[in-house]
Design an enzyme around this catalytic site. Structure first.
Site, mmCIF file in Angstrom:
data_model
loop_
_atom_site.group_PDB
_atom_site.id
_atom_site.type_symbol
_atom_site.label_atom_id
_atom_site.label_comp_id
_atom_site.label_asym_id
_atom_site.label_seq_id
_atom_site.Cartn_x
_atom_site.Cartn_y
_atom_site.Cartn_z
ATOM 1 N N GLU A 62 0.823 -1.218 0.000
ATOM 2 C CA GLU A 62 0.000 0.000 0.000
ATOM 3 C C GLU A 62 0.853 1.262 0.000
ATOM 4 O O GLU A 62 0.479 2.285 -0.579
ATOM 5 C CB GLU A 62 -0.953 0.024 1.197
ATOM 6 C CG GLU A 62 -2.081 -1.010 1.109
ATOM 7 C CD GLU A 62 -1.678 -2.373 1.670
ATOM 8 O OE1 GLU A 62 -0.481 -2.566 1.980
ATOM 9 O OE2 GLU A 62 -2.563 -3.247 1.783
ATOM 10 N N PHE A 124 -11.506 -7.420 14.013
ATOM 11 C CA PHE A 124 -10.429 -7.865 13.134
ATOM 12 C C PHE A 124 -10.098 -6.770 12.122
ATOM 13 O O PHE A 124 -10.980 -6.229 11.466
ATOM 14 C CB PHE A 124 -10.844 -9.157 12.410
ATOM 15 C CG PHE A 124 -9.793 -9.644 11.455
ATOM 16 C CD1 PHE A 124 -8.556 -10.084 11.917
ATOM 17 C CD2 PHE A 124 -10.028 -9.649 10.086
ATOM 18 C CE1 PHE A 124 -7.580 -10.518 11.035
ATOM 19 C CE2 PHE A 124 -9.055 -10.088 9.198
ATOM 20 C CZ PHE A 124 -7.819 -10.520 9.676
ATOM 21 N N GLN A 125 -8.835 -6.453 12.013
ATOM 22 C CA GLN A 125 -8.324 -5.422 11.108
ATOM 23 C C GLN A 125 -8.982 -4.065 11.303
ATOM 24 O O GLN A 125 -9.249 -3.339 10.348
ATOM 25 C CB GLN A 125 -8.438 -5.883 9.647
ATOM 26 C CG GLN A 125 -7.554 -7.109 9.391
ATOM 27 C CD GLN A 125 -7.303 -7.378 7.931
ATOM 28 O OE1 GLN A 125 -8.179 -7.170 7.101
ATOM 29 N NE2 GLN A 125 -6.120 -7.869 7.610
ATOM 30 N N LYS A 174 -17.368 -0.983 5.718
ATOM 31 C CA LYS A 174 -17.793 -1.914 4.680
ATOM 32 C C LYS A 174 -19.312 -1.908 4.511
ATOM 33 O O LYS A 174 -19.831 -1.960 3.386
ATOM 34 C CB LYS A 174 -17.307 -3.316 5.038
ATOM 35 C CG LYS A 174 -17.563 -4.343 3.955
ATOM 36 C CD LYS A 174 -16.894 -5.657 4.302
ATOM 37 C CE LYS A 174 -17.078 -6.673 3.179
ATOM 38 N NZ LYS A 174 -16.389 -7.945 3.495
ATOM 39 N N MET A 485 24.031 9.067 3.022
ATOM 40 C CA MET A 485 23.864 10.367 3.664
ATOM 41 C C MET A 485 24.151 10.291 5.162
ATOM 42 O O MET A 485 24.721 11.213 5.756
ATOM 43 C CB MET A 485 22.445 10.913 3.409
ATOM 44 C CG MET A 485 22.243 12.326 3.891
ATOM 45 S SD MET A 485 23.446 13.467 3.175
ATOM 46 C CE MET A 485 22.502 14.152 1.815
HETATM 47 C C1 LIG Z 1 12.067 5.858 5.712
HETATM 48 C C2 LIG Z 1 13.335 6.511 6.096
HETATM 49 N N1 LIG Z 1 14.129 5.936 7.040
HETATM 50 C C3 LIG Z 1 15.293 6.536 7.397
HETATM 51 C C4 LIG Z 1 15.688 7.707 6.827
HETATM 52 C C5 LIG Z 1 16.995 8.376 7.250
HETATM 53 N N2 LIG Z 1 17.924 8.462 6.102
HETATM 54 C C6 LIG Z 1 18.049 9.569 5.354
HETATM 55 S S1 LIG Z 1 19.085 9.383 4.067
HETATM 56 C C7 LIG Z 1 19.429 7.803 4.504
HETATM 57 C C8 LIG Z 1 20.378 6.981 3.679
HETATM 58 C C9 LIG Z 1 19.828 6.636 2.354
HETATM 59 O O1 LIG Z 1 20.622 5.654 1.728
HETATM 60 P P1 LIG Z 1 20.497 5.363 0.191
HETATM 61 O O2 LIG Z 1 19.107 5.268 -0.220
HETATM 62 O O3 LIG Z 1 21.381 4.216 -0.128
HETATM 63 O O4 LIG Z 1 21.057 6.706 -0.449
HETATM 64 P P2 LIG Z 1 22.548 7.310 -0.433
HETATM 65 O O5 LIG Z 1 22.583 8.345 0.638
HETATM 66 O O6 LIG Z 1 23.482 6.195 -0.174
HETATM 67 O O7 LIG Z 1 22.696 7.923 -1.792
HETATM 68 C C10 LIG Z 1 18.718 7.448 5.664
HETATM 69 C C11 LIG Z 1 18.837 6.145 6.349
HETATM 70 C C12 LIG Z 1 14.807 8.274 5.879
HETATM 71 N N3 LIG Z 1 15.073 9.441 5.297
HETATM 72 N N4 LIG Z 1 13.671 7.650 5.511
#
Ligand SMILES: Cc1ncc(C[n+]2csc(CCOP(=O)(O)OP(=O)(O)O)c2C)c(N)n1
Ligand SMILES: [Mg+2]
Length: 589
Positions: A62, A124-125, A174, A485
């Site tokens: 979803e 449920f759900q 529903k 990042m």
């Molecule tokens: C759902 C979610 N969980 C955690 C984060 C924290 N976060 C921000 S950037 C990042 C790393 C992303 O890694 P990747 O997709 O491999 O991109 P890269 O920075 O390596 O290009 C994380 C864990 C987030 N933004 N979103």
């Protein structure tokens, strides 16, 4: 929109489910992303009765459906529609709803709910999804009477798309889906107190702003997603051309002025260009258009454009003076406000000296990367992809992380609605499903997801949707085997201590920060096999010489294709203004 007489079933006893679907069609919906379950089965049965007018796309999660609906909405400006069953189906939509709220995306999220007599009994759900989403929707409905159905849908579309757009949730028990009534699709709306501003601001306000512009010596436009939402890119371009005021863009605003326009300073903020950030810092007049002074833009907000007068034009009154006090607060539709300004505003007398100063900054600190690097750098991959695709009608989506910021910097966007990014919420996993939604809405356009390995994994199951629903998109996977990042922040602010940011097996030295900086010998997972397992094409590369031919292969491939590009993990996104700091703390190297 259809007239009363041609609205099928308008005079007959009709089920709640059929009324809802007919209402969607009446509102111009041609595509819905819907995943079924017990509490939404009547809605799905109704969807089959309208399949010649409304395409139902089955996502594989979803959240994927929610982001696909966003991809549809962000690329077209029309509301995106997604549907899920009660309980876990509904909660799986929550992230996409929160995301739409922060980026002001018109989204209609429909959920099935347990039968009315069971509500509140932990059936449920059962999840109280309206309660769960109260703070992350623009508005929300629990439909408890089938008589309300047509009005609720009408109001939902009006609210989602008027003023500042946003997500609206419609939760339908529903048994309400199964009740019958004679629908009135022209029922009046009942929205006391909801009067989004429309039309031009007061003449006097526009004259004041024009006078401030004329007097300014160092004016800057700071433009964001509100300009895109208001379809005001042309007005903004005209305004900038006419007044010769340079434009700095937020991530949400990219494309509303072409990145390569001489007056465009590209992105500002944490990873924005040096010249955009310097210009805002020294500005004596900041024209803030459809923006919200987000902390990723302002850094330390008290220091942001400290010496400038601020004009803030926004359709949402609650944005004015929220983070930063405006000297000229204007609540208005930015398109009409700009059109009014374009009639009278003139270029400031002394603007040449200011433009020369900005040109010097641009020359001394351009965006760049190490061209001599022997492997493939993320920035060069994005640059090459831009070179290869710039003449085509291309929509780019991204995940969240370094690859997202590099895409914002190095893919030179020309038009609004061509860069789709989860900007405010920053949701990993956005890229692939958003690309699917964009492709469904724009079958003739090239749609590319530039993704990170961590982000891509979060909704990788949507490769099945690409394949089975015949929605071919391209994935340029910038695979650094890390949550890049976060790694960057570890390197800059935590002495490089790796804390669960390596995405391979824990016995690899990289897991504790002892790799060689390039990447492990054995890469994990095998994205090409995964792509092929889903029926898509795939290839993996690491040599510079292979980059362009591999991209050409990807672009020529008839279906969905994942190009896994091996990139280093110790490359940092620069420039960078550390969180909560100022332009004086800007890191260039
Ligand atoms: C759902 C979610 N969980 C955690 C984060 C924290 N976060 C921000 S950037 C990042 C790393 C992303 O890694 P990747 O997709 O491999 O991109 P890269 O920075 O390596 O290009 C994380 C864990 C987030 N933004 N979103
Ligand atoms: Mg990564």
């Amino acid at each position: 929109m259809a007239t009363t007489s041609d609205k099928a079933g308008s005079k007959r006893l009709t089920s709640g489910a059929d009324i809802l679907v007919q209402s969607l069609i009446n509102h111009g919906v041609d595509t819905i992303f819907a995943y079924p379950g017990g509490a939404s089965m009547p809605l799905h049965q109704a969807l089959t009765r309208f399949r010649d007018q409304l395409r139902t796309i089955l996502p594989r999660h979803e959240q994927g459906g929610g982001f696909a609906a966003q991809g549809y909405a962000r690329s077209t400006g029309k509301p995106g529609v997604c549907m899920a069953t009660s309980g876990p189906g509904a909660t799986n939509l929550v992230t996409a709803i929160a995301d739409a709220k922060l980026d002001s995306v018109p989204l209609i999220a429909i959920t099935g709910q347990v039968n009315r007599p069971a509500i509140g009994s932990d059936a449920f759900q059962e999840t109280p999804i309206v309660e769960a989403c109260r703070g992350i929707t623009k508005h929300h409905y629990l439909v408890i009477d089938v008589e309300d159905m047509a009005r609720v849908v009408k109001e939902a579309f009006h609210i989602a798309t008027s003023g500042r757009p946003g997500p609206v949730l419609i939760d339908v028990p529903k048994d309400v889906q199964l009740c019958n009534t004679v629908p009135d699709y022209d029922v009046p709306m009942d929205l006391p107190g909801y009067y989004p501003p429309h039309g031009a601001p007061r003449e006097a306000q526009i004259r004041q702003v024009a006078a401030a512009i004329k007097r300014a010596r160092r004016p800057i436009i700071y433009a964001g997603g509100g300009v895109v939402a208001a379809d005001a890119s042309q007005e903004l371009r005209e305004f900038s051309r006419k007044t010769r005021i340079p434009v700095a863009l937020t991530v949400m605003g990219l494309g509303c002025v072409p990145n390569q326009d001489p007056l465009c300073l590209e992105m500002l903020g944490m990873h924005g260009t040096v010249y955009a950030n310097y210009a805002v810092d020294e500005a004596d007049l900041l024209l803030a258009l459809g923006v919200r002074f987000d902390d990723r833009v302002t850094g330390k907000v008290a220091e942001f454009c400290k010496h400038g007068k601020i004009v803030h034009i926004d359709v949402d009154a609650s944005e004015i003076n929220k983070n930063k006090e405006a000297h000229f607060p204007i609540v208005a539709d930015v398109k009409t406000a700009l059109a009014a300004l374009n009639r009278i505003a003139e270029s400031p007398d002394g603007i040449d000296a200011w433009l020369e100063q900005i040109a010097k900054w641009r020359e001394s600190d351009p965006l760049g990367y190490d061209d001599a690097y022997e492997g493939i750098l993320q920035q060069s991959a994005i640059h090459e992809l831009w070179q290869l695709t710039q003449d085509q009608d291309t929509i780019v989506t991204v995940g969240v992380g370094q690859h997202q910021m590099w895409t914002a910097q190095f893919y030179k966007f020309r038009s609004p609605r061509t860069f789709l990014s989860s900007s405010g919420l920053g949701t990993m996993g956005f890229g692939l499903p958003a690309a699917i939604g964009a492709k469904a809405a724009n079958p003739d356009k090239l749609v590319i997801d530039i993704d990170g390995d961590g982000s891509f994994l979060m909704n990788i199951q949507e490769l099945a949707t690409c394949c089975c629903e015949d929605l071919p998109v391209k994935v340029l996977l910038l695979n650094n085997q890390h949550l890049g990042m976060v790694v960057q922040w570890e390197d800059r602010f935590m002495q490089g201590n790796r804390a669960h940011t390596y995405l391979g097996p824990i016995h690899h030295p990289e897991a504790i920060g002892q790799g060689d900086g390039l990447g492990p010998e054995e890469r994990y997972p095998d994205f090409v096999s995964i792509a092929k397992g889903f029926g898509c094409g795939g290839a993996s590369i690491k040599k510079k010489a292979d980059l362009v031919p591999a991209m050409e292969e990807m672009l020529a491939y008839p279906g969905t294709f994942v190009l896994d590009v091996e990139v280093p993990y110790q490359e940092h996104v620069l420039p960078m203004i550390p969180s909560g700091m100022t332009v004086r703390d800007l890191i260039k190297k």
